[in-house]
Design an enzyme around this catalytic site. Structure first.
Site, PDB file in Angstrom:
ATOM      1  N   HIS A 198      37.256 -25.049  25.734  1.00  0.00           N
ATOM      2  CA  HIS A 198      38.590 -24.615  25.325  1.00  0.00           C
ATOM      3  C   HIS A 198      39.564 -25.779  25.222  1.00  0.00           C
ATOM      4  O   HIS A 198      40.705 -25.707  25.704  1.00  0.00           O
ATOM      5  CB  HIS A 198      39.115 -23.558  26.306  1.00  0.00           C
ATOM      6  CG  HIS A 198      38.390 -22.255  26.236  1.00  0.00           C
ATOM      7  ND1 HIS A 198      38.329 -21.490  25.087  1.00  0.00           N
ATOM      8  CD2 HIS A 198      37.680 -21.586  27.175  1.00  0.00           C
ATOM      9  CE1 HIS A 198      37.609 -20.393  25.329  1.00  0.00           C
ATOM     10  NE2 HIS A 198      37.202 -20.427  26.578  1.00  0.00           N
ATOM     11  N   GLU A 210      30.193 -13.780  31.993  1.00  0.00           N
ATOM     12  CA  GLU A 210      31.467 -13.245  31.507  1.00  0.00           C
ATOM     13  C   GLU A 210      31.260 -12.139  30.474  1.00  0.00           C
ATOM     14  O   GLU A 210      32.021 -12.011  29.523  1.00  0.00           O
ATOM     15  CB  GLU A 210      32.326 -14.377  30.934  1.00  0.00           C
ATOM     16  CG  GLU A 210      31.591 -15.392  30.078  1.00  0.00           C
ATOM     17  CD  GLU A 210      32.391 -16.658  29.839  1.00  0.00           C
ATOM     18  OE1 GLU A 210      33.622 -16.650  30.024  1.00  0.00           O
ATOM     19  OE2 GLU A 210      31.780 -17.663  29.453  1.00  0.00           O
TER      20      GLU A 210
END
Length: 247
Positions: A43, A147
């Site tokens: 990210h 996740e």
């Protein structure tokens, strides 16, 4: 028992993500007292070259380091570990097959197929007689991030694949499950991962949004927490200063 402590060489309880490609971020987080920095290639627009410079600073300061790689590609595992990361944090590991492929990428034959390259930082550039490249490779940590609902459902298979640690990503997990952060459904899914990790004797980490929340999660049984990131810390501090001035 295979613990993150034995893999990273220190008592790791709290870390933070780094998104800025500047060595000063590593220096500041070391001064602040973090046990671990996670260089975030998933990210952020950071390159592997920038990550390598941050890893060099982490090594000099003796602060533990992981690289969160942007995909499951063998090349990301190889290059991050050779650049000197003490381990890799791999996002979106959803099943045992993916975990097995990552374990193979992180280990030399016969266990895996990692390339042998001692002319790297991990190998002391083949000039440091104190560096054992094979030892460095054998003590590198493979941390897989769970996740998704699929990952939670196959957590037993993922743990059995030979990973060194699992890491709960609450933000993505809540989106994947279609629930709100802080919901009972998210808490149950996270607890499923934690309980399975405890049963296997494998450390379990989690991301947190604040120091207080990180402390609470470790007190609840998680082995370590990664809290915040350098970019948000800078932005939050700047916003608070301007808000105080405007008042």
């Amino acid at each position: 028992m295979n613990t993150l402590k034995s893999r990273l060489g220190a008592e790791v309880e709290v870390g933070t993500f780094l998104k800025f490609p500047v060595i000063e971020s590593v220096e500041l987080m070391s001064i602040a007292g973090f046990d671990l920095v996670v260089i975030d290639l998933e990210h952020s627009p950071m390159s592997i070259e920038s990550a390598a410079r941050l890893l060099a600073m982490a090594k000099a300061l003796k602060i533990e380091s992981l690289v969160r790689i942007p995909s499951h590609g063998y090349e990301w595992v190889q290059r991050s570990l050779d650049a000197g990361a003490r381990g890799v944090l791999v996002p979106h590991v959803d099943n045992a097959e993916q975990a097995e492929q990552l374990v193979a990428a992180a280990h030399f034959p016969p266990r895996g197929h990692r390339g042998f390259g001692p002319t790297t930082r991990a190998g002391g550039w083949a000039v440091d007689p104190e560096t054992d490249y094979r030892l460095e490779a054998n003590t590198a940590a493979l941390v897989v991030q769970i996740e998704s609902g699929e990952g939670v459902a196959d957590v037993e298979g993922i743990l059995a694949a030979g990973v060194d640690s699992v890491f709960v990503g609450p933000a993505d997990l809540s989106v994947a499950l279609g629930v709100e952060p802080g919901s009972p459904e998210l808490a149950r899914a996270s607890r499923t991962v934690l309980d399975a990790a405890k049963a296997h004797g494998i450390p379990c980490g989690i991301a947190a949004g604040s120091g207080e929340r990180a402390r609470q999660l470790v007190d609840e049984g998680y082995d370590y927490a990664v809290v915040g990131n350098d970019a948000t810390m800078l932005g939050s501090s700047a916003s608070a200063m301007v808000a105080a001035f405007r008042r």
